[in-house]
Design an enzyme around this catalytic site. Structure first.
Site, short mmCIF file in Angstrom:
data_model
loop_
_atom_site.label_atom_id
_atom_site.label_comp_id
_atom_site.label_asym_id
_atom_site.label_seq_id
_atom_site.Cartn_x
_atom_site.Cartn_y
_atom_site.Cartn_z
N HIS A 52 -18.61 75.00 -2.57
CA HIS A 52 -17.11 75.72 -1.44
C HIS A 52 -16.86 74.18 -0.77
CE1 HIS A 52 -16.95 80.58 -1.15
NE2 HIS A 52 -17.11 80.07 -2.56
N GLU A 54 -15.98 72.84 2.30
CA GLU A 54 -16.71 72.28 2.87
C GLU A 54 -17.75 72.56 2.69
OE1 GLU A 54 -13.76 76.90 4.79
OE2 GLU A 54 -15.58 75.65 2.77
N CYS A 79 -15.37 80.91 5.19
CA CYS A 79 -16.05 82.29 4.78
C CYS A 79 -16.80 82.73 5.58
CB CYS A 79 -16.36 82.40 3.41
SG CYS A 79 -17.59 81.76 2.51
N CYS A 88 -19.84 79.68 4.13
CA CYS A 88 -19.67 77.97 4.78
C CYS A 88 -19.82 77.84 6.09
CB CYS A 88 -18.39 77.94 3.97
SG CYS A 88 -18.13 77.85 2.68
N ARG A 191 0.22 78.70 -18.65
CA ARG A 191 -1.19 79.32 -18.74
C ARG A 191 -2.16 79.45 -18.50
NH1 ARG A 191 0.74 80.28 -24.78
NH2 ARG A 191 2.74 81.52 -24.67
N THR A 203 6.84 92.36 -29.09
CA THR A 203 6.84 90.77 -28.86
C THR A 203 5.85 90.49 -29.95
OG1 THR A 203 7.24 90.93 -26.69
CG2 THR A 203 6.14 89.04 -27.68
N LEU A 211 -0.41 83.34 -27.24
CA LEU A 211 -0.65 83.57 -25.99
C LEU A 211 -2.03 82.51 -25.55
CD1 LEU A 211 0.41 87.71 -25.39
CD2 LEU A 211 1.50 86.09 -25.51
#
Length: 348
Positions: A52, A54, A79, A88, A191, A203, A211
């Site tokens: 993370h 931190e 967290c 963290c 996307r 579609t 996609l």
């Protein structure tokens, strides 16, 4: 003039957005550690499952002794629970840092308030609130996911100057080219920044789209398809290996062809029940790309957070009508002869 707290929190946000499209369903977080003579170190959350912000910031500081008199800035509450990495808060406490400034609290029930409380219990001075609205905006997907218990929903379509999203045609005919090539690259970038993309049966049958985010560097979203009666042909591109595919249907699942089928009732609660399933699967954001019926359903149910609509200078004369969208715009961008207009739902 921007004060010191705002200055360093702004830098946290600049770092945080480097994780867009790479850290979900985790939030985007940046961290800056400041000493007497300026920034000692900084870091951001770069990859889901990785260290993370931190921890990366603390590790980037060469003179660890300077941490005891430094201040740690972070845009989201650290967290205090074990996930894919240790808390963290433990790393901050162990570092000897005595001052922490947090942009906004974390809406995740596993964290909410617990990280702040744990830091205070360790004797650390904690301040919360600089650039709070900006910090929440950067993690709008994360906040919507936890507060509304559903993914962040983005509507996207392109329409001609006379209000059509396609001409009337057979599936053997190519879709109308409404916008220019640069727009397609932009769409593929979007996307790559979201966790999922959704379309309806019509579609797939008419356009046979991939996609994916193949025109840019980045991961492709999970493909979600509504196919009530399993009408989609077996050679459709959504059955390839380029991205995961989920198909919602009322029918029994056919033999395994590499996609996952989810049984659901196509009734008045279809959209809400579908979004709950996606929430349970930890999919934090979805782009709705079509078709006309699916887009209109989300609008009618007021189940959307943002809309990105391309308005072309081209006219089609006749065709498939674009959704009626009588909402005030939040901004527009000119792309050659096309105009991208951005909308935000009133609840945002």
């Amino acid at each position: 003039m921007m004060n010191q707290h705002d200055k360093y929190m702004h830098r946290c946000l600049e770092l945080a957005v480097r994780g867009l499209g790479k850290v979900a369903p985790n939030p985007m977080v940046g961290c800056v550690i400041v000493g007497d003579n300026g920034i000692l170190g900084e870091g951001h959350h770069d990859t889901f499952g990785g260290a993370h912000a931190e921890v990366n910031a603390i590790n980037s500081v060469e003179n660890k002794a300077a941490l005891s008199t430094g201040t740690l800035y972070v845009n989201l509450e650290p967290c205090a629970h074990h996930g894919k990495t240790p808390p963290c808060t433990d790393a901050i406490i162990a570092s000897g840092i005595k001052n922490v400034v947090i942009g906004c609290s974390d809406p995740n029930p596993l964290v909410k308030g617990k990280g702040i409380e744990k830091l205070k219990e360790a004797g650390i001075s904690v301040e919360v609130g600089p650039l709070e609205r900006d910090c929440m905006e950067v993690n709008k997907r994360f906040f919507t996911f936890h507060e509304r218990k559903r993914p962040f929903i983005i509507l996207k379509w392109a329409q001609s100057s006379d209000g059509f999203i396609d001409r009337k045609r057979t599936k053997e005919e190519a879709p109308a080219k409404i916008t220019q090539d640069e727009v397609q690259i932009m769409v593929h970038l979007w996307r790559s920044q979201e966790q999922a993309i959704m379309v309806g049966t019509h579609t797939i049958i008419m356009d046979n789209p991939n996609l994916t985010a193949r025109k840019v560097s980045g991961r492709s979203p999970t493909r979600i398809v509504l196919d009530k009666s399993l009408k989609i042909p077996s050679d459709a591109h959504v059955f390839n290996k380029d991205a995961p595919t989920l198909i919602f249907t009322e029918q029994p699942a056919p033999a395994n062809n590499g996609v996952e089928y989810l049984h659901i009732a196509f009734d008045a609660k279809l959209l809400q029940n579908m979004l709950t399933e996606l929430y349970n699967r930890n999919l934090q954001s979805v782009i709705i790309e079509g078709g006309e019926k699916l887009l209109k359903s989300f609008i009618e149910k007021d189940l959307w957070d943002e809309a990105k609509v391309f308005y072309s200078a081209k006219a089609l004369g006749e065709g498939v009508s674009a959704p009626s969208f009588p909402f005030p715009s939040k901004g527009e961008i000119k792309i050659g002869d096309d105009t991208l207009i951005l909308y935000r739902n009133r609840h945002m």
